[in-house]
Design an enzyme around this catalytic site. Structure first.
Site, PDB file in Angstrom:
ATOM      1  N   CYS A 135     -44.159 100.908   9.656  1.00 18.15           N
ATOM      2  CA  CYS A 135     -44.913 101.356  11.198  1.00 18.15           C
ATOM      3  C   CYS A 135     -46.626 100.722  10.768  1.00 18.15           C
ATOM      4  CB  CYS A 135     -44.985 102.765  11.411  1.00 18.15           C
ATOM      5  SG  CYS A 135     -45.265 103.704   9.956  1.00 18.15           S
ATOM      6  N   HIS A 275     -51.179 106.302  14.160  1.00 16.85           N
ATOM      7  CA  HIS A 275     -51.646 105.775  12.938  1.00 16.85           C
ATOM      8  C   HIS A 275     -53.256 105.195  13.681  1.00 16.85           C
ATOM      9  CE1 HIS A 275     -48.255 106.758  10.725  1.00 16.85           C
ATOM     10  NE2 HIS A 275     -47.634 105.743  10.503  1.00 16.85           N
TER      11      HIS A 275
END
EC number: 1.2.1.11
Length: 371
Positions: A135, A275
């Site tokens: 990711c 994130h």
């Protein structure tokens, strides 16, 4: 074309199904089938497909009837089923969110806004395994792909601020439980304007260190704290998550033989599903910031360059702003004191969308010939 879906109920799978529905992807799938590890024979979800019954995700013969298998069931499932399925003679396309096959020579890590040429070459050359990337790596490349694609990066270091979602659904719940438990410990004091903040702080600190703090999944407190290590220890001082940053980036870009050096530290913070990353890059030449911004902004339809100003940064470059969207903003772009080739950048992206489900959704469309 028969397309089988495994792991469609989990967190990444659910986001994938939602995105496929939004983009009307099922209209491009001649025959869709849904598999299960726990409810064989039960009712399949209704996306307008003919097959209404759930099939056995561990039945190799049943899986082998598919032309394409899309799995978000996790690495253990891939490890148990993939090889027996291939050994049975199955030659279909395997599209997988898990990391198990990422670094195999016969697999391509998919992120088509960045490496469509690598994917197209793979399809031409008979590659059948298309795997979603880490990711953090995918989100970095969505934001900074322009610099990498133009071969402008000599080296990069990424310091991450990673969300609870990367560790799983239970971990997201635990983060919220931690937040709530901290508040509950000092709710009375907070309601009293005359209470001393140092007393409140001491109660919070004592609770963070106590056995009562909910930490069954993370092992240590996250809410009100952070965790400066993600994934296993490779024994050389590097975590596996940090190792992935270099090897996967170069594999996605098709330059494993001539890699750009990328390294850094990966840190878990109390964000739900976005994130963030603070990057330092050494470029191969001293370019003006305006040119760097133009290169970044032109790389794909989802990256958004945020002006390096306080108000724009605090409103546009945050998990609160980005969560649940496909936008990948990048900002804080400026020259560093080390010299003209050194720049900083800060980027944020949704870990479940471009970080997980979206590259799979799109590569399925590419394999089907409809993107």
């Amino acid at each position: 074309m028969k397309v089988g879906f495994v792991g469609w109920r989990g967190m990444v799978g659910s986001v994938l199904m939602q995105r496929m529905k939004e983009e009307n992807d099922f209209a491009h799938i001649p025959e869709a089938f849904f598999f299960t590890t726990s409810n064989v024979g039960g009712a399949a979800p209704d996306f307008g497909q003919a097959a209404k019954t759930l099939l056995d995700a561990n039945d190799v013969a049943e899986l082998a009837k598919m032309d394409i298998i899309v799995t978000c069931q996790g690495g253990d499932y891939t490890k148990s089923v993939f090889q027996p399925l291939r050994d049975s003679g199955w030659n279909g396309y395997w599209v997988d969110a898990a990391s198990s096959l990422r670094m195999k020579d016969d697999a391509i890590i998919v992120l088509d806004p960045v490496n469509r040429n690598v994917i197209d070459n793979g399809l031409k050359n008979g590659v059948k395994n298309y795997i979603g990337g880490n990711c953090t790596v995918s989100l970095m490349l969505m934001a900074l792909g322009g610099l990498f694609q133009n071969d402008l990066v000599e080296w990069a270091t990424s310091m991450t601020y990673q969300a609870a979602s990367g560790a799983g659904a239970k971990n997201m719940r635990e983060l919220i439980s931690g937040m709530g438990a901290i508040h509950a410990k000092v709710a009375d004091e907070l309601a009293d304007p005359s209470s001393a903040i140092l007393d409140i702080d001491r109660k919070v600190s004592d609770f963070l260190r106590s056995e009562d703090y909910p930490k069954a999944n993370f092992g240590v407190p996250l809410a009100g704290s952070l965790i400066p290590w993600i994934d296993v220890d490779l024994g050389n001082g590097q975590s596996k998550e940090e190792w992935k940053g270099g090897v996967e980036t170069n594999k996605i870009l098709g330059r494993s033989d001539n890699p750009t050096v990328i390294d850094g530290l990966c840190v878990r913070i109390g964000s739900m599903r976005c994130h963030s990353q603070a990057l330092t890059l050494k470029l191969k030449k001293d370019l003006p910031v305006s040119e760097i911004e133009a290169i970044l902004a032109g790389a794909n339809d989802w990256v958004k360059v945020i002006p390096n100003e306080k108000e724009a940064s605090i409103h546009e470059l945050t998990p609160a702003k980005v969560t649940g969207t496909l936008s990948v903003p990048v900002g804080r772009i400026r020259k560093l004191e080390m010299g003209g080739e050194y720049i900083s950048a800060f980027t944020v992206g949704d870990q479940l969308l471009w970080g997980a489900a979206e590259p799979l959704r799109r590569v399925l469309r590419i394999v089907l010939g409809s993107l």
